[in-house]
Design an enzyme around this catalytic site. Structure first.
Site, short mmCIF file in Angstrom:
data_model
loop_
_atom_site.label_atom_id
_atom_site.label_comp_id
_atom_site.label_asym_id
_atom_site.label_seq_id
_atom_site.Cartn_x
_atom_site.Cartn_y
_atom_site.Cartn_z
N ASN A 175 8.04 31.33 -4.60
CA ASN A 175 9.09 31.42 -5.62
C ASN A 175 8.60 31.17 -7.04
O ASN A 175 9.24 31.57 -7.99
CB ASN A 175 10.24 30.46 -5.29
N THR A 261 33.59 26.01 10.29
CA THR A 261 34.33 27.26 10.24
C THR A 261 33.54 28.28 9.43
O THR A 261 33.06 27.97 8.33
CB THR A 261 35.72 27.01 9.61
N CYS A 349 12.09 20.77 -12.92
CA CYS A 349 11.72 19.51 -13.56
C CYS A 349 12.98 18.89 -14.11
O CYS A 349 13.84 19.58 -14.61
CB CYS A 349 10.77 19.77 -14.74
C1 LIG Z 1 15.82 29.56 -3.49
C2 LIG Z 1 14.86 29.24 -2.40
C3 LIG Z 1 15.22 28.40 -1.33
C4 LIG Z 1 16.55 27.71 -1.27
O1 LIG Z 1 17.60 28.58 -1.05
P1 LIG Z 1 19.08 28.07 -1.41
O2 LIG Z 1 19.98 29.10 -0.84
O3 LIG Z 1 19.15 28.02 -2.90
O4 LIG Z 1 19.24 26.74 -0.78
C5 LIG Z 1 14.30 28.18 -0.34
N1 LIG Z 1 13.08 28.74 -0.38
C6 LIG Z 1 12.70 29.55 -1.38
C7 LIG Z 1 11.34 30.16 -1.35
C8 LIG Z 1 13.57 29.82 -2.43
O5 LIG Z 1 13.18 30.60 -3.43
#
Ligand SMILES: *Cc1c(COP(=O)(O)O)cnc(C)c1O
Length: 404
Positions: A175, A261, A349
């Site tokens: 990410n 649910t 951060c």
């Molecule tokens: C955004 C992200 C998550 C978390 O997903 P959410 O739906 O925001 O909890 C997990 N892993 C990666 C690589 C991400 O980019």
């Protein structure tokens, strides 16, 4: 030095807050790895499930049955995109929950087979903090080093494998710096040794075809808001012969593996968004990577003393991780925000503590370079005009900051 930076920073924060009300200008959004807007086609499919078709999917009457069939249709669509069976798809509240479900669930249910887990140092916190939790429960976790491009080295993985290794978790695409990890090789190794393989594919969906069989993936996480679906809905794929303990306890929803649910509208939105994303992978990647390359070239040509991190071919099409020497990333981001440009510094951060991102650190990037690093992630609403605008603004702001 730090003092000066933080003073400037707070003055800018105040200034930004002050400007907020008047700032009706256009937004150039370049943070698609943080989240995306919801596509109109997706929203349109969701809306009836908030109003007319609001029934509980477990209910026996017709509006309940309509919800049930919407959920099961959605499950089939997701399964089709992953090339798995629909019984192997579990809807969750997020990508984070899907990571928790897979890791906690599989580890706890299989602890008699072994208590060793392998992951990497560049995983999302949803994986890293879940592994920390498992360490408290008596599991041992190996956090693999990565190379300077944030890639897991296969040789390191092989050396880390032990007799009691039960699970490997390595993300599909990172990410922060956008690189695709060598998932195919990892899946093969895991399979040959009878070790379960989980991959966090939250960033990868919509950018690459995912075939869990071909890739020997046993468990996978995804999240709708990263591919033009709504926030607060995710899914885990877990291969059907794998035992796993539920994490959310209660009713019998999701094959008794995840109580609560069903978020019918969210589930419908996730499946529609995933189908759209999957159908458009090649066009989308081509368009976005063209914009990304143009912006990257503009930056390299016009701004001296910059480093593009993890600058390799095999990465997310919109990602640029950029270190601008001598420029504090947070100051830069706030100044960009004042010009309507949304970018990020790669990791969450908090405002007081300057901690370099764990991903950049694992790549061997120094603290000072890490604190000068921003993450640009372009997406399908960006235009050539955006790229020109960003290039100009970035050039001017960096010049201004460096003069001071
Ligand atoms: C955004 C992200 C998550 C978390 O997903 P959410 O739906 O925001 O909890 C997990 N892993 C990666 C690589 C991400 O980019």
């Amino acid at each position: 030095m730090t003092k000066t930076v933080s003073n400037t920073y707070y003055i800018i924060v105040l200034f930004t807050v002050f400007l907020e009300e008047n700032d009706m200008g256009k937004i150039v959004y370049c943070d698609y790895s943080a989240t995306t807007y919801v596509k109109k086609e997706v929203l349109d499919e969701m809306l009836p499930y908030f109003t007319m078709n609001f029934g509980n999917a477990s209910a026996i009457y017709s509006i309940g049955r309509k919800s049930r069939s919407a959920v099961e249709e959605a499950r089939k669509k997701v399964a089709k995109c992953l090339n798995c069976d629909s019984q192997e798809v579990y809807f969750t509240s997020s990508g984070s929950e899907a990571d928790n479900m897979a890791l906690l669930g599989i580890a706890r249910a299989n602890k008699d087979k072994g208590r060793h887990i392998i992951t990497s140092k560049v995983e999302h916190l949803a994986v890293l903090n879940t592994c920390k939790e498992l360490e408290k429960e008596g599991f041992e976790v190996t956090y693999l080093d990565v190379d300077s491009n944030a890639l897991v080295r296969i040789q390191n993985l092989i050396s880390a494998i032990r007799k009691d290794t039960i699970l490997i978790s390595v993300m599909m695409a990172n990410n922060e710096v956008g690189v695709f990890e060598p998932i195919y090789e990892i899946g093969k190794i895991a399979k040959e040794r009878g070790i379960f393989f989980h991959t966090d594919a939250v960033q990868a969906v919509g950018h690459t075809k995912i075939d869990v069989d071909r890739l020997n993936i046993d468990a996978l996480s995804l999240s709708a808001h990263k591919f033009f679906g709504p926030k607060g809905i995710g899914a885990a794929y877990i291969r059907k012969n794998i035992n796993f303990d539920p994490v959310i306890l209660g009713g019998h929803q999701e094959h008794c593996k995840r109580a609560g649910t069903e978020n019918v509208a969210g589930i419908v939105g996730l499946s529609k968004a995933m189908e759209l994303a999957n159908d458009n992978i090649y066009e989308h990647n081509e368009k976005v990577s063209y914009l990304r390359n143009t912006l990257k070239n503009n930056i390299i040509q016009n701004i001296p003393d910059v480093i593009i991190n993890a600058d390799i071919e095999n990465k997310l099409p919109g990602n640029i991780s950029l270190s601008i020497n001598g420029v504090d990333a947070k100051t830069l981001l706030l100044l960009l925000d004042m010009e309507g440009i949304c970018m990020s510094n790669g990791s969450a951060c908090n405002l007081q503590v300057e901690t370099p991102s764990h991903v950049l650190s694992a790549m061997g990037i120094s603290k000072s370079q890490a604190l000068s690093t921003i993450r640009i992630t372009l997406g399908d609403a960006n235009t050539k005009e955006d790229i020109e605008y960003i290039s100009d603004v970035l050039f001017n702001i960096v010049k201004k900051i460096r003069r001071n």
